[in-house]
Scaffold this motif. Structure first.
Motif, PDB file in Angstrom:
ATOM      1  N   GLU A 113      -1.202   3.938  -6.828  1.00  0.00           N
ATOM      2  CA  GLU A 113      -2.739   4.282  -7.006  1.00  0.00           C
ATOM      3  C   GLU A 113      -3.651   3.411  -6.251  1.00  0.00           C
ATOM      4  OE1 GLU A 113      -3.443   5.132 -10.798  1.00  0.00           O
ATOM      5  OE2 GLU A 113      -2.019   6.854 -11.095  1.00  0.00           O
ATOM      6  N   ILE A 114      -3.408   2.081  -6.509  1.00  0.00           N
ATOM      7  CA  ILE A 114      -4.289   1.204  -6.178  1.00  0.00           C
ATOM      8  C   ILE A 114      -4.222   0.678  -4.658  1.00  0.00           C
ATOM      9  CG2 ILE A 114      -4.811  -1.331  -6.317  1.00  0.00           C
ATOM     10  CD1 ILE A 114      -3.396  -1.304  -9.412  1.00  0.00           C
ATOM     11  N   PHE A 115      -2.838   1.007  -4.158  1.00  0.00           N
ATOM     12  CA  PHE A 115      -2.944   0.883  -2.583  1.00  0.00           C
ATOM     13  C   PHE A 115      -3.527   1.956  -2.008  1.00  0.00           C
ATOM     14  CE2 PHE A 115       1.333  -2.073  -3.558  1.00  0.00           C
ATOM     15  CZ  PHE A 115       0.659  -3.003  -2.773  1.00  0.00           C
ATOM     16  N   VAL A 116      -3.392   3.052  -2.425  1.00  0.00           N
ATOM     17  CA  VAL A 116      -4.070   4.095  -2.118  1.00  0.00           C
ATOM     18  C   VAL A 116      -5.625   4.089  -1.963  1.00  0.00           C
ATOM     19  CG1 VAL A 116      -4.625   6.806  -2.213  1.00  0.00           C
ATOM     20  CG2 VAL A 116      -2.194   5.888  -2.285  1.00  0.00           C
ATOM     21  N   GLN A 117      -6.177   3.495  -2.941  1.00  0.00           N
ATOM     22  CA  GLN A 117      -7.541   3.199  -2.880  1.00  0.00           C
ATOM     23  C   GLN A 117      -7.901   2.083  -2.085  1.00  0.00           C
ATOM     24  OE1 GLN A 117      -8.237   1.992  -7.106  1.00  0.00           O
ATOM     25  NE2 GLN A 117      -7.908   4.092  -7.806  1.00  0.00           N
TER      26      GLN A 117
END
Length: 454
Positions: A150-154
């Protein structure tokens, strides 16, 4: 992909063209080891230096030396969660499950403390996922990896050109078993020409092409990767050729595969693993003399290598040289004992080698005892160990005429590793002995499909 490579390392015996991806094993870092053993030299180096050294040793498959390097990091910085995690991984690969679990627990506690301070730290969540996998807590591991993703996607939504984030995203996806999505992310690394990771991404893609039977695409990606590796980086070049050897084997180009492994030995003649890989591939091609010569080269470097003594014995047995085969199997038992005496409770892989060697010597009680010890001490996150142990138990029970129990053992092996060709073949033999001929035919066909050959 890294996880699949790691899990396949410990496969015993001489299966021909196993379908699990088999990890590369690379050159011993002799200079680094000398540094590790010298306090006078070590005193001027920082924790960062030793961590980088340990990672390089790990990537070169020098696990014992990597553990020593990470211990140096921990002496300087006991709160370094990355060092504890790397140490745990190396210990796990070495079959030291008890010590690996302790290191994983320490790493987990440290990572949790860091994540309380930095809850948006994607690499921290990714590391937590790896730790939890090592501890066999797979559901929790998946949740941690999902958080990292989720954080890498953000991050990528804000900056789609961040090649390092694409690389990290690919690794997280691979760890989650989402290989197709991971490959798409690796493709983005290549598309962005992200130089620090470009060669590795190309090598990963080349292997995927090989798995899909795309020979021309494999060659294109592989040779492009080679061009990016400096000529003086022999360790990385060796890893590339080793990977190519397995890729070419998957493509059914065994001669080219052997040439790739020979290139590996040329680049790293002092690397015992390069000789072992050459020996394994020569065995696949029924070139048993070449295989024995390669194993002998490996044993010159490491005379106490029980696995290679076992492989040499198996090859000599194929050649009909029973007397020398028995000597090799006896040496496999002796060298296994030396390792076990140092750490009897944690050497699961060595117990398996000892069990198989006893089996070849027709010492069934001793073989069964060794394989039971392997099962007792197998790390929960490494299914290859119990798969091998149950397969060996099946072979023993089959030899003793206990066919129903043998079938149960082979089924247990397949539960742990559904792609284990030898276990499927053993299952077929047990079914035939029980008069289950149609079922046996199906098992034999599955074994052949998975690469098993007599």
């Amino acid at each position: 992909m890294k996880e699949r490579l790691r899990l396949a390392k410990t496969r015993m015996g001489n299966n021909k063209l196993p379908k699990l991806i088999i990890s590369a094993r690379f050159a011993l870092a002799i200079i680094s080891l000398a540094m590790l053993c010298s306090c006078a030299l070590a005193q001027d180096y920082t924790a960062d230096y030793w961590y980088r050294e340990g990672i390089e040793l790990f990537e070169n498959d020098s696990m014992n030396e990597s553990v020593l390097a990470m211990d140096r990091v921990i002496q300087i910085d006991p709160m370094n969660s990355s060092a504890w995690l790397s140490k745990a991984k190396a210990l796990e690969i070495l079959g030291n499950g008890h010590e690996a679990s302790k290191a994983y627990e320490i790493a987990l506690n440290l990572i949790d403390k860091d994540l309380k301070k930095k809850p948006q730290d994607a690499p921290g969540w990714q590391a937590k996922g790896e730790v939890l996998t090592g501890l066999g807590r797979n559901e929790e591991s998946l949740k941690a990896r999902e958080r990292a993703l989720e954080i890498f996607v953000q991050i990528l939504e804000k900056n789609p050109s961040d090649g390092e984030a694409w690389w990290s995203k690919a690794n997280v996806l691979e760890g989650m078993g989402r290989s197709d999505e991971a490959l798409q992310a690796y493709e983005k690394v290549i598309e962005l020409n992200h130089t620090p990771r470009l060669a590795n991404a190309l090598l990963i893609m080349s292997y995927d092409f090989a798995m899909k039977g795309k020979y021309d695409e494999f060659l294109k990606a592989f040779h492009r990767a080679l061009e990016l590796i400096p000529a003086n980086n022999t360790a990385k070049l060796a890893r590339a050729w080793n990977s190519a050897g397995f890729a070419l084997a998957e493509l059914g180009r065994e001669e080219e595969a052997l040439e790739a492994f020979e290139k590996y030995t040329e680049l790293n003649p002092e690397d015992k693993y390069s000789w072992r890989m050459k020996g394994d591939m020569a065995y696949v091609l029924d070139r048993y003399n070449v295989s024995v010569e390669a194993y002998d080269q490996a044993l010159q470097i490491d005379p106490k290598w029980a696995e290679v003594w076992y492989k040499k014995g198996t090859t000599l047995d194929k050649m009909g040289n029973c007397k020398e085969a028995v000597k090799a199997f006896e040496e496999a038992v002796t060298t296994s004992d030396e390792v076990i005496q140092k750490d009897a409770g944690n050497a699961s892989g060595i117990w398996i080698i000892k069990g198989y060697a006893f089996l070849k010597l027709n010492k069934y009680d001793e073989a069964m005892e060794a394989l039971d010890r392997a099962l007792k001490n197998a790390p929960p996150s490494v299914p290859v160990f119990p798969a091998e142990a149950w397969n060996g138990k099946g072979d023993i029970l089959l030899a003793l005429g206990e066919n129903e129990k043998a079938l149960e053992a082979y089924n247990k092996s397949i539960e742990f590793n559904p792609a284990f060709g030898r276990a499927w073949h053993g299952k077929g033999l047990a079914q035939s002995a029980l008069g289950q001929f149609s079922e046996a035919d199906l098992s034999f066909r599955v074994a052949r499909k998975l690469g098993y050959q007599e």
